[in-house]
Design an enzyme around this catalytic site. Structure first.
Site, PDB file in Angstrom:
ATOM      1  N   MET A 175       0.847  -1.197   0.000  1.00 28.10           N
ATOM      2  CA  MET A 175       0.000   0.000   0.000  1.00 28.10           C
ATOM      3  C   MET A 175       0.882   1.247   0.000  1.00 28.10           C
ATOM      4  O   MET A 175       0.443   2.337   0.394  1.00 28.10           O
ATOM      5  CB  MET A 175      -0.950  -0.014   1.197  1.00 28.10           C
ATOM      6  CG  MET A 175      -1.925  -1.203   1.123  1.00 28.10           C
ATOM      7  SD  MET A 175      -3.452  -0.943   2.014  1.00 28.10           S
ATOM      8  CE  MET A 175      -2.856  -0.665   3.660  1.00 28.10           C
TER       9      MET A 175
ATOM     10  N   LEU B 268       6.665   3.029   1.495  1.00 27.89           N
ATOM     11  CA  LEU B 268       7.612   1.914   1.549  1.00 27.89           C
ATOM     12  C   LEU B 268       8.739   2.180   2.547  1.00 27.89           C
ATOM     13  O   LEU B 268       9.288   3.278   2.611  1.00 27.89           O
ATOM     14  CB  LEU B 268       8.184   1.673   0.152  1.00 27.89           C
ATOM     15  CG  LEU B 268       7.130   1.381  -0.931  1.00 27.89           C
ATOM     16  CD1 LEU B 268       7.794   1.209  -2.301  1.00 27.89           C
ATOM     17  CD2 LEU B 268       6.319   0.130  -0.582  1.00 27.89           C
ATOM     18  N   HIS B 269       9.049   1.146   3.326  1.00 21.90           N
ATOM     19  CA  HIS B 269      10.099   1.250   4.342  1.00 21.90           C
ATOM     20  C   HIS B 269      11.037   0.055   4.205  1.00 21.90           C
ATOM     21  O   HIS B 269      10.895  -0.746   3.260  1.00 21.90           O
ATOM     22  CB  HIS B 269       9.482   1.331   5.746  1.00 21.90           C
ATOM     23  CG  HIS B 269       8.445   0.271   6.001  1.00 21.90           C
ATOM     24  ND1 HIS B 269       8.749  -1.072   6.065  1.00 21.90           N
ATOM     25  CD2 HIS B 269       7.102   0.350   6.166  1.00 21.90           C
ATOM     26  CE1 HIS B 269       7.659  -1.760   6.290  1.00 21.90           C
ATOM     27  NE2 HIS B 269       6.640  -0.930   6.342  1.00 21.90           N
TER      28      HIS B 269
ATOM     29  N   ASP C 223       2.595  -9.684   8.872  1.00 18.07           N
ATOM     30  CA  ASP C 223       1.136  -9.819   8.785  1.00 18.07           C
ATOM     31  C   ASP C 223       0.833 -11.307   8.650  1.00 18.07           C
ATOM     32  O   ASP C 223       0.419 -11.788   7.583  1.00 18.07           O
ATOM     33  CB  ASP C 223       0.613  -9.024   7.592  1.00 18.07           C
ATOM     34  CG  ASP C 223       0.913  -7.540   7.737  1.00 18.07           C
ATOM     35  OD1 ASP C 223       0.504  -6.949   8.754  1.00 18.07           O
ATOM     36  OD2 ASP C 223       1.590  -6.981   6.865  1.00 18.07           O
TER      37      ASP C 223
ATOM     38  N   SER D  66       4.386   0.676   8.114  1.00 17.84           N
ATOM     39  CA  SER D  66       4.075   2.017   7.590  1.00 17.84           C
ATOM     40  C   SER D  66       3.429   2.874   8.657  1.00 17.84           C
ATOM     41  O   SER D  66       3.498   4.106   8.610  1.00 17.84           O
ATOM     42  CB  SER D  66       3.133   1.906   6.388  1.00 17.84           C
ATOM     43  OG  SER D  66       3.710   1.091   5.411  1.00 17.84           O
TER      44      SER D  66
ATOM     45  N   GLN E 120      -2.654 -12.470   7.595  1.00 16.03           N
ATOM     46  CA  GLN E 120      -2.860 -12.136   6.180  1.00 16.03           C
ATOM     47  C   GLN E 120      -2.156 -13.166   5.291  1.00 16.03           C
ATOM     48  O   GLN E 120      -2.721 -13.667   4.316  1.00 16.03           O
ATOM     49  CB  GLN E 120      -2.329 -10.731   5.894  1.00 16.03           C
ATOM     50  CG  GLN E 120      -2.245 -10.379   4.420  1.00 16.03           C
ATOM     51  CD  GLN E 120      -1.880  -8.923   4.187  1.00 16.03           C
ATOM     52  OE1 GLN E 120      -2.729  -8.058   4.272  1.00 16.03           O
ATOM     53  NE2 GLN E 120      -0.631  -8.644   3.882  1.00 16.03           N
TER      54      GLN E 120
ATOM     55  N   GLY F 145       4.901 -10.217   3.703  1.00 21.34           N
ATOM     56  CA  GLY F 145       5.677 -10.208   4.941  1.00 21.34           C
ATOM     57  C   GLY F 145       5.049 -11.116   5.992  1.00 21.34           C
ATOM     58  O   GLY F 145       3.833 -11.165   6.123  1.00 21.34           O
TER      59      GLY F 145
ATOM     60  N   HIS G  80       9.571  -3.321   3.443  1.00 19.81           N
ATOM     61  CA  HIS G  80       9.210  -3.554   2.039  1.00 19.81           C
ATOM     62  C   HIS G  80      10.457  -3.829   1.203  1.00 19.81           C
ATOM     63  O   HIS G  80      10.434  -4.649   0.289  1.00 19.81           O
ATOM     64  CB  HIS G  80       8.494  -2.329   1.466  1.00 19.81           C
ATOM     65  CG  HIS G  80       7.151  -2.071   2.063  1.00 19.81           C
ATOM     66  ND1 HIS G  80       6.882  -0.960   2.828  1.00 19.81           N
ATOM     67  CD2 HIS G  80       5.993  -2.776   2.005  1.00 19.81           C
ATOM     68  CE1 HIS G  80       5.621  -0.983   3.208  1.00 19.81           C
ATOM     69  NE2 HIS G  80       5.062  -2.068   2.741  1.00 19.81           N
TER      70      HIS G  80
END
Ligand code: PAF
Length: 290
Positions: free
Chosen positions: A37, A40-41, A157, A193, A160, A154, A44
């Site tokens: 989404m 980005l860090h 999550d 994020s 998810q 990742g 990511h």
């Protein structure tokens, strides 16, 4: 300091529509998708590196998906930073950034959606009704649009990841789902994020989450009850921090089904936590070998 990847000089092609994407992916070879989404860090970046190692062409999607936000959640204030995100993708050797508009993804009301079933109704699904329907619906749309050989998610999550794996298995989707390790800041906070929302004091309180998970993991040899109790003890202390850590859930679950790990559970389990610190809701988890 992050080392630029070899593809950095050219930068990714930024596409916004399915037609542009189709043209960009002609003769793409083995394709990896990293759905995001944006905002980005480092976390990511680590997903992109996993993708880069396994594919000829790496596509990063940047789409703040309205379908997975509840009415009182942070859809409007969610950070939108496409220029910076594209620069991050360039440094990581990403080939294509897919940045569709909401209208492109949802040109009409989305009447057909994908439901996770019971495993999507507990923990994150219980706290955020409709969340996994929103996630699975957009992930299935992205998988259909991009048609990747693999997609990287990742492990931060974890639920998810589990419901996406289950969707792909149950619906015979021809894609490999790769789970990439959680990246942590040196103080233990899992990269997210939403960390940008935290003040210094909130960040200090947020560290109780990773401490609780580590305390739980350290009790693994004593069984599921001890794991839960050790993590709970740390979180009980965190309720008195300033600002307090308001616990949503702490659960020790089977990694594939997200059902509670029974007292005699052996092998891998996931110790997952969700809590609110100030106005920010944070989640984290660790794998526990029982
Ligand atoms: O994890 C996320 O950032 C989102 O849930 C995803 C997978 C990109 C779907 O919108």
């Amino acid at each position: 300091m992050t080392e630029p990847a070899p593809h950095a000089s050219t930068g990714p092609l930024v596409v916004h529509t399915p037609d542009e994407l189709r043209r960009a992916l002609a003769d793409a070879g083995r394709v990896a998708l990293v759905p995001t989404m944006g905002a980005l860090h480092e976390g990511h970046r680590s997903l992109m590196r996993v993708a880069r190692e396994r594919a000829d062409t790496v596509v990063v999607s940047v789409f703040v998906n309205p379908l997975q936000f509840g009415p009182n959640e942070d859809f409007d204030r969610y950070p939108r930073t496409l220029d910076t995100d594209t620069a991050v993708c360039a440094q990581e050797g990403v080939d294509v950034v897919l940045a569709p508009s909401v209208n492109t993804m949802y040109p009409a009301e989305q009447t057909v959606t994908v439901h996770a079933g019971a495993m999507g109704e507990r923990l994150e699904g219980a706290s955020r009704p409709g969340f996994f329907t929103g996630v699975l619906t957009v992930v299935s749309k992205l998988l259909h649009l991009v048609g990747p050989d693999l997609a990287v998610f990742g492990r931060k999550d974890a639920q998810q990841l589990a419901v996406v794996r289950r969707m792909v298995a149950d619906l015979n989707m021809p894609v490999e789902i790769v789970g990439a390790p959680t990246l942590r800041d040196p103080d233990g906070l899992a990269t997210s994020s939403r960390n940008v929302y935290l003040s210094d004091a909130e960040r200090a309180s947020a560290l109780f989450l990773s401490r609780a998970l580590e305390a739980g993991r350290a009790a693994a040899s004593e069984g599921p009850g001890a794991v839960r109790a050790a993590a709970r003890a740390v979180l009980d202390g965190a309720a008195g921090a300033t600002p307090p850590v308001e616990l949503d859930y702490l659960a020790l679950v089977d990694p594939a089904t997200f059902a509670d790990a029974p007292a005699d559970h052996r092998g891998e389990a996931v110790l997952a936590v969700a809590a609110r610190v100030g106005a920010t809701r944070l989640i984290d988890n660790v794998s526990v070998d029982l």
